[in-house]
Design an enzyme around this catalytic site. Structure first.
Site, mmCIF file in Angstrom:
data_model
loop_
_atom_site.group_PDB
_atom_site.id
_atom_site.type_symbol
_atom_site.label_atom_id
_atom_site.label_comp_id
_atom_site.label_asym_id
_atom_site.label_seq_id
_atom_site.Cartn_x
_atom_site.Cartn_y
_atom_site.Cartn_z
ATOM 1 N N GLN A 1 -4.997 -1.407 9.315
ATOM 2 C CA GLN A 1 -4.858 -2.729 8.828
ATOM 3 C C GLN A 1 -5.372 -3.793 9.625
ATOM 4 O O GLN A 1 -4.732 -4.015 10.936
ATOM 5 C CB GLN A 1 -3.212 -3.090 8.531
ATOM 6 C CG GLN A 1 -2.730 -4.139 7.764
ATOM 7 C CD GLN A 1 -3.476 -4.476 6.393
ATOM 8 O OE1 GLN A 1 -3.397 -3.340 5.486
ATOM 9 N NE2 GLN A 1 -4.214 -5.660 6.197
ATOM 10 N N ASP B 1 -10.957 2.599 3.653
ATOM 11 C CA ASP B 1 -11.043 1.200 3.468
ATOM 12 C C ASP B 1 -12.729 1.148 3.273
ATOM 13 O O ASP B 1 -13.003 -0.127 2.793
ATOM 14 C CB ASP B 1 -10.821 0.460 4.829
ATOM 15 C CG ASP B 1 -9.471 -0.419 4.406
ATOM 16 O OD1 ASP B 1 -9.241 -0.673 3.162
ATOM 17 O OD2 ASP B 1 -8.936 -0.855 5.268
ATOM 18 N N LYS C 1 0.790 -1.165 -0.127
ATOM 19 C CA LYS C 1 0.034 0.041 0.026
ATOM 20 C C LYS C 1 0.735 1.299 0.172
ATOM 21 O O LYS C 1 0.565 2.238 -0.727
ATOM 22 C CB LYS C 1 -0.956 0.067 1.167
ATOM 23 C CG LYS C 1 -2.028 -1.251 1.011
ATOM 24 C CD LYS C 1 -2.841 -1.438 2.341
ATOM 25 C CE LYS C 1 -3.523 -2.418 1.816
ATOM 26 N NZ LYS C 1 -4.551 -2.832 3.246
#
Ligand code: NDP
Length: 282
Positions: free
Chosen positions: A97, A120, A53
């Site tokens: 995460q 997200d 990422k």
């Protein structure tokens, strides 16, 4: 023999478009779009995902801010960091995460992210908007990427029978909602589903998000179907999908490989979510 759906190639194209937006943003506002990535603990797979990422941020002219907290950090420590990032004007998107260590409650932490910074798309407000069909919310990256992969085949989604195997909040449920929004007839299967192959064999579009290597076998697939393999199962021999690719490719019409299918699209969509969020908040 199925046509390969090349997620790597499509992700590259999307990241190129994201970069154009990100450069325009920097020229206009005098700062880069910023994405904060929070990792708690030392899960080895998470380390790989975070590295990918951050690399994608560099490719897209997006500034990444990484925060690595020890595995024994408390839930209060994680929430304090998120609150700080919510108020940081250099941060347009926040990503926590997953998975988090067991003593940190995932839902509580995700709920602390400001919905407009939820890169997200896991926040309850954004998930709710998706299910109600309201625009303007951040859509979960993997499902958003899956829809683009399906559309890249140029096959219509409307009226097709889509079967999703898996009902997690991050993949199964949101991809079912997106397929429904695209006018597919959707069936969602899970571990309590009886006679699973009765459903999968009738799928024009089959999405496998189970987390079990080679779970979907050739006899479970309708000839000509679009097969999307979300699975990322690591063992000593490497990375494997949920679909028995070598045999299913002879039955399906279109298929995503692992690696090189859904994974790269998830990262591209994260960057797209971040830049779209930054642009709409300014
Ligand atoms: P979860 O473990 O949260 O969900 C798995 C789902 O599979 C559950 O809904 C479960 O049902 C269902 N399931 C388990 N066993 C069976 C069975 N025998 N028959 C039917 N359904 C079953 O996983 P995720 O959704 O988070 O991830 C799924 C896979 O996708 C994993 O391999 C993960 O690593 C990968 N992944 C890949 C991403 C990418 O970018 N490529 C992104 C996110 C995930 P029940 O609800 O009843 O328990």
């Amino acid at each position: 023999m199925a046509e390969l759906i090349d997620g790597k190639k499509l992700a590259l194209k999307i990241k190129g478009e994201v970069r154009v937006y990100a450069e325009k943003f920097e020229k206009t506002l005098g700062r880069k779009v910023g994405l904060a990535v929070v990792k708690v603990g030392d899960d080895p797979a998470s380390a790989i995902y975070v590295r990918n990422k951050v690399k994608a941020c560099d490719e897209c002219n997006v500034q990444s801010f990484t925060y690595f907290l020890n595995g024994d950090s408390s839930q209060a420590d994680v929430i304090a960091l998120i609150k700080k990032l919510n108020n940081d004007n250099a941060v347009d998107g926040i990503l926590v995460q997953l998975p988090l260590p067991k003593h940190v409650d995932e839902r509580t932490v995700l709920a602390e992210i400001a919905p407009q910074k939820d890169a997200d798309g896991f926040h309850v407000v954004n998930a709710g908007k998706l299910f109600l069909g309201e625009s303007g919310g951040s859509v979960a990256c993997t499902p958003r990427g899956i829809i683009e992969l399906i559309k890249s085949t140029d096959q219509p989604i409307a009226g097709k029978h889509a079967v999703v195997v898996g009902r997690s909040n991050i993949v199964g449920k949101p991809i079912a909602a997106l397929l429904l929004q695209n006018d597919a007839t959707v069936t969602v299967c899970h571990s309590k589903t009886k006679n699973l192959s009765d459903f999968t064999k009738n799928a024009d579009i089959l999405v496998a998000a189970v987390g079990k290597k080679n779970f979907i076998t050739a006899d479970m697939v309708k000839p000509g179907a679009i097969v999307i393999d979300v699975g990322m199962n690591r063992d000593e021999s490497g990375l494997h999908g949920d679909v028995d690719f070598d045999n299913v490719k002879d039955v399906a019409g279109y298929i995503t490989p692992v690696p090189g299918g859904v994974g790269p699209m998830t990262v591209a969509m994260l960057l797209l979510n971040t830049v779209c969020g930054a642009t709409s908040n300014e």
